[in-house]
Design an enzyme around this catalytic site. Structure first.
Site, PDB file in Angstrom:
ATOM      1  N   CYS A   3       0.857  -1.188   0.000  1.00 18.79           N
ATOM      2  CA  CYS A   3       0.000   0.000   0.000  1.00 18.79           C
ATOM      3  C   CYS A   3       0.891   1.235   0.000  1.00 18.79           C
ATOM      4  CB  CYS A   3      -0.989  -0.024   1.165  1.00 18.79           C
ATOM      5  SG  CYS A   3      -0.242   0.065   2.816  1.00 18.79           S
ATOM      6  N   ARG A   9      -3.296  -0.573   5.553  1.00 19.48           N
ATOM      7  CA  ARG A   9      -3.900  -1.662   4.776  1.00 19.48           C
ATOM      8  C   ARG A   9      -2.987  -2.864   4.596  1.00 19.48           C
ATOM      9  NH1 ARG A   9      -5.258   2.080  -0.240  1.00 19.48           N
ATOM     10  NH2 ARG A   9      -3.322   2.970   0.584  1.00 19.48           N
ATOM     11  N   ASP A 119      -8.323   3.704   1.388  1.00 18.22           N
ATOM     12  CA  ASP A 119      -7.346   4.075   2.417  1.00 18.22           C
ATOM     13  C   ASP A 119      -8.092   4.556   3.674  1.00 18.22           C
ATOM     14  OD1 ASP A 119      -5.280   5.030   3.907  1.00 18.22           O
ATOM     15  OD2 ASP A 119      -4.297   6.039   2.221  1.00 18.22           O
TER      16      ASP A 119
HETATM   17  P1  4NP Z   1      -1.824   2.878   4.102  1.00 23.14           P
HETATM   18  O1  4NP Z   1      -2.431   4.260   4.646  1.00 23.14           O
HETATM   19  O2  4NP Z   1      -1.294   3.182   2.717  1.00 23.14           O
HETATM   20  O3  4NP Z   1      -2.994   1.959   4.075  1.00 23.14           O
HETATM   21  O4  4NP Z   1      -0.749   2.463   5.068  1.00 23.14           O
HETATM   22  C1  4NP Z   1      -1.686   5.439   4.772  1.00 23.14           C
HETATM   23  C2  4NP Z   1      -0.784   5.557   5.794  1.00 23.14           C
HETATM   24  C3  4NP Z   1      -0.085   6.745   5.944  1.00 23.14           C
HETATM   25  C4  4NP Z   1      -0.281   7.782   5.061  1.00 23.14           C
HETATM   26  C5  4NP Z   1      -1.173   7.642   4.027  1.00 23.14           C
HETATM   27  C6  4NP Z   1      -1.878   6.471   3.876  1.00 23.14           C
HETATM   28  N1  4NP Z   1       0.438   8.999   5.232  1.00 23.14           N
HETATM   29  O5  4NP Z   1       0.148   9.946   4.477  1.00 23.14           O
HETATM   30  O6  4NP Z   1       1.300   9.081   6.126  1.00 23.14           O
END
Ligand code: 4NP
Length: 147
Positions: A3, A9, A119
């Protein structure tokens, strides 16, 4: 499992598939990574950990890492959560890119429909439960199809 942050995720996806593979007696190497490096070394998001544990999956020992081009050769299959992840994995992989190994995770449930795992980063616990449920169903399909 890939991800953006490797904090919400993909840690769930890694933990769920690992859990299901163990239950099925499959000795698979399962890992996850993020295309971005914002959270390297951190544990999964508190709500990912909580929702996983409520479903009997402990992801507390995972540590965030960034996807590297060598991952393309190391793994037989790479599942991405959304189309941005797909584009970033392709960019990072450079001359190692093997498109036939890379799929949207929800293609396991809805082939060809281009569905993405949303997300939950700016969401509430409810969004993490939704992610858990869809990822869990996709992982069951992975076990069925590739065992
Ligand atoms: P992930 O979600 O891609 O599902 O781990 C996110 C985690 C952190 C961030 C964005 C999406 N961030 O901008 O730090």
């Amino acid at each position: 499992m890939v991800c953006l942050g490797n904090i919400c995720r993909s840690p769930l996806a890694e933990g769920i598939l690992q859990h299901k593979a163990e239950e099925a007696g499959l000795d698979w190497t399962i890992d996850s990574a993020g295309t971005a490096g914002y959270h390297i070394g951190e544990q999964p998001h508190k709500l990912s950990q909580k929702v996983a544990l409520l479903n009997g999956v402990d992801i507390s020992r995972q540590q965030c890492r960034q996807f590297v081009k060598q991952d393309m050769a190391r793994f037989d299959l790479i599942f991405v959560m959304d189309n941005d992840n797909y584009a970033e994995v392709k960019r990072i992989s450079g001359n190692e890119w093997e498109g036939s190994k890379v799929r949207l995770l929800l293609d396991m449930l809805y082939p060809g429909e281009n569905k993405e795992v949303p997300d939950p980063w700016y969401g509430t616990e409810k969004d993490y439960h939704l992610v858990f449920d869809m990822v869990s169903r996709a992982c069951e399909k992975i076990i069925e199809n590739y065992r």
